[in-house]
Design an enzyme around this catalytic site. Structure first.
Site, PDB file in Angstrom:
ATOM      1  N   LYS A   1      38.798  46.574  13.571  1.00 61.48           N
ATOM      2  CA  LYS A   1      39.260  45.390  14.665  1.00 61.48           C
ATOM      3  C   LYS A   1      40.683  45.466  14.560  1.00 61.48           C
ATOM      4  O   LYS A   1      41.126  44.906  15.647  1.00 61.48           O
ATOM      5  CB  LYS A   1      38.645  44.168  13.958  1.00 61.48           C
ATOM      6  CG  LYS A   1      37.087  44.114  14.264  1.00 61.48           C
ATOM      7  CD  LYS A   1      36.486  42.924  14.078  1.00 61.48           C
ATOM      8  CE  LYS A   1      34.922  42.604  14.066  1.00 61.48           C
ATOM      9  NZ  LYS A   1      34.240  43.701  13.221  1.00 61.48           N
TER      10      LYS A   1
ATOM     11  N   GLU B   1      41.309  34.321  13.396  1.00 62.18           N
ATOM     12  CA  GLU B   1      41.135  34.207  14.865  1.00 62.18           C
ATOM     13  C   GLU B   1      41.037  32.776  15.077  1.00 62.18           C
ATOM     14  O   GLU B   1      40.267  32.072  14.346  1.00 62.18           O
ATOM     15  CB  GLU B   1      40.187  35.059  15.607  1.00 62.18           C
ATOM     16  CG  GLU B   1      40.639  36.402  15.735  1.00 62.18           C
ATOM     17  CD  GLU B   1      39.516  37.305  16.265  1.00 62.18           C
ATOM     18  OE1 GLU B   1      39.643  38.202  16.861  1.00 62.18           O
ATOM     19  OE2 GLU B   1      38.224  36.543  16.621  1.00 62.18           O
TER      20      GLU B   1
ATOM     21  N   HIS C   1      24.460  35.990  14.631  1.00 59.81           N
ATOM     22  CA  HIS C   1      25.593  36.591  15.330  1.00 59.81           C
ATOM     23  C   HIS C   1      25.162  38.162  15.700  1.00 59.81           C
ATOM     24  O   HIS C   1      25.499  38.910  16.070  1.00 59.81           O
ATOM     25  CB  HIS C   1      26.558  36.914  14.360  1.00 59.81           C
ATOM     26  CG  HIS C   1      27.246  35.855  14.063  1.00 59.81           C
ATOM     27  ND1 HIS C   1      28.004  34.772  14.805  1.00 59.81           N
ATOM     28  CD2 HIS C   1      27.219  35.229  12.613  1.00 59.81           C
ATOM     29  CE1 HIS C   1      28.498  33.913  14.075  1.00 59.81           C
ATOM     30  NE2 HIS C   1      27.935  33.902  12.808  1.00 59.81           N
TER      31      HIS C   1
ATOM     32  N   ARG D   1      29.441  53.861  20.550  1.00 58.85           N
ATOM     33  CA  ARG D   1      28.347  54.265  20.613  1.00 58.85           C
ATOM     34  C   ARG D   1      27.481  53.767  21.488  1.00 58.85           C
ATOM     35  O   ARG D   1      27.945  52.927  22.442  1.00 58.85           O
ATOM     36  CB  ARG D   1      27.610  54.132  19.226  1.00 58.85           C
ATOM     37  CG  ARG D   1      27.561  52.644  18.834  1.00 58.85           C
ATOM     38  CD  ARG D   1      26.637  52.181  17.716  1.00 58.85           C
ATOM     39  NE  ARG D   1      26.796  50.735  17.029  1.00 58.85           N
ATOM     40  CZ  ARG D   1      26.331  49.845  18.051  1.00 58.85           C
ATOM     41  NH1 ARG D   1      25.409  50.009  18.864  1.00 58.85           N
ATOM     42  NH2 ARG D   1      26.548  48.685  17.237  1.00 58.85           N
TER      43      ARG D   1
END
Length: 502
Positions: free
Chosen positions: A118, A202, A237, A294
């Site tokens: 990330k 974040e 999630h 993907r």
């Protein structure tokens, strides 16, 4: 041109069967692999050839890249399609495939490495001015320093594993007093799940919607986007219901997010099918989240609204063919929904269920598609993801897609295990979903086990028809109403042999 003549699918279940079918239509010979637990699976019977690669555990079978490559050499395979999950985003495996002189139906290992982390993904897209959630630009392990940054960003904040996915290594921190404990927990979880304790910070976006953009690129520098998918209905999630297009994007916002998604793909010289994920806040500001290198589980809804076969497009790109269309050639037609039918109990925190599909009858009729890998009498194995099928409906508009999904849920007959079908009906008839006024907190805000009560087809149809009718009669967004389900005892014959972990 690198013509593929024989394709091995390095996966199982519904996605293996999905890829095999497209390959067959293209005149490509097919090879399936399977574990001992999947000896009688549908994808094994469907392929031209099938080879057992090991015991039931994934680490001894579907994750054994060396065994898979040995099968390719033995059977004269010239290409591998990884599906999703397992080795699909493993750059090391993709590089092994390339070094063996085979075609990997997917992006380059270099693109996987950039977008698989990330932090490196964020660094790669900065040159394209992609909107990013405020936070750290690199991994951080110094707890006091991380705490100071968190206070500058402003609570609540999110601590995320750099190599993470599926909600693992992720912690929400609401205040400075709990920061140190939550950061250490995130690091520990990241090490256990990914072997990498790198984390970053974040700003936590409250009330976000999860919007992802499908992209497709070739080896000649052409990249397009295939519009968006709304993926905000989630548990742990992870997505449960997806739809395309989103009910909240304007044409202008859709175009802007699409351009950003294409730029993200350009940042890593992407070739193949991929997905760029964004968070959309309450003010319709969007932020880059990550890129999945993907095919996505929910790709069928994009296929429904575009008329494209994404697996065939992947294979064409892998053969070196240029895209046969440009961005201006692509349009959205109709509306599509996907419900992931899991062997899970929504009334017990969505814990997986195991057992035999005593009854298994698929829904049929106009606008209904079922991607699955099971049939009546088969067992749901303990070793893999508990998804049974993807139930997809398509309609001229969102109202028709919802109505067809409700009909399909009622027609889908599954006994012997508990599933998410009832939960799907609950969501689709809830005023918040029907109005489009929902976010990733839908389950937390609207669902409790006691609200999931059996409803008849007539009741479900009446509820959604009333809600949709109200929308048509008023320009204002309907106010959220109370949950529509009523408490009731569930059928007593359901199996209760829960699994404690995935």
């Amino acid at each position: 041109m690198k013509k593929i003549t024989k394709l091995l699918v390095a996966n199982r279940g519904e996605i293996a069967l999905r890829v095999l079918r497209s390959a067959k239509e293209m005149g490509i010979a097919t090879v399936a692999i399977y574990s001992e637990a999947d000896r009688n699976a549908l994808h094994v019977r469907y392929a031209d050839e099938a080879v057992c690669v090991g015991p039931p555990a994934s680490k001894d079978s579907y994750l054994r890249g060396d065994k898979i490559l040995a099968v390719c050499k033995e059977l004269g395979v010239d290409a591998i399609h990884p599906g999703y999950g397992f080795l699909s985003e493993n750059a090391g495996f993709a590089r092994m495939v390339r070094e063996a002189g085979l075609i990997f139906v997917g992006p380059s290992p270099e693109a996987m490495e950039i977008m698989g982390d990330k932090l490196s993904a964020k660094q790669a897209v900065q040159a394209y001015n992609i909107p990013l959630v405020p936070g750290t630009a690199e991994a951080i392990s110094d707890v006091p320093a991380a705490k100071r940054i968190a206070e500058e960003v402003g609570f609540p904040i999110l601590i995320k594993a750099s190599a993470g996915g599926g909600g693992k290594g992720m912690r929400i921190v609401n205040g400075a007093d709990e920061f140190e404990e939550q950061m250490q927990l995130a690091i520990n979880e990241a090490v256990l799940a990914f072997g990498d304790g790198a984390v970053f910070i974040e700003k936590f976006v409250t009330g976000p919607r999860h919007i992802e953009i499908q992209v497709l690129g070739d080896e000649h520098g052409n990249i397009v986007h295939l519009f968006e998918r709304e993926c905000s209905i989630q548990r742990r999630h992870q997505k449960v219901i997806e739809e395309a297009p989103s009910s909240v994007l304007t044409p202008e916002l859709r175009a802007e997010m699409g351009r950003c998604a294409v730029d993200v793909a350009r940042a890593c010289n992407y070739a193949g099918a991929g997905t760029v994920e964004f968070l959309l806040d309450e003010k319709r500001n969007f932020y880059f989240l990550e890129m999945n290198t993907r095919l996505q589980v929910e790709h069928p809804v994009t296929e429904q609204i575009t008329g494209l076969d994404l697996v065939k497009e992947q294979i064409k790109v892998a053969q070196g063919e240029p895209l046969a269309f440009r961005q201006e050639d692509l349009t959205i037609t109709g509306h599509a929904l996907e419900l992931r039918v899991y062997a899970e109990d929504p009334q017990n925190n969505f814990l997986p269920d195991i057992g035999t599909l005593t009854t298994y009858v698929r829904p049929q009729g106009p606008g209904v598609r079922v991607d699955d890998g099971f049939e009546q009498g088969m067992d749901i194995p303990i070793y893999y993801d508990p998804m049974i099928a993807k139930l997809v409906t398509f309609g001229a508009d969102r109202a028709e897609a919802i109505a067809r999904m409700l009909r399909a849920i009622d027609e889908y007959k599954i006994t012997g295990i508990e599933t998410t079908l009832g939960f799907g009906r609950y969501v689709l008839t809830h005023p918040a979903f029907v109005s489009g006024d929902f976010d990733t907190n839908f389950i937390k805000d609207h669902f409790t086990p006691t609200t999931l009560a059996p409803t008849t087809p007539d009741e479900a149809t009446a509820k959604v028809a009333a809600a949709l009718g109200a929308m048509l009669l008023s320009e204002k967004k309907p106010k959220a109403a109370a949950a529509t389900g009523e408490t009731a005892e569930q059928a007593s014959g359901w199996r209760k042999n829960r699994l404690g972990v995935r």
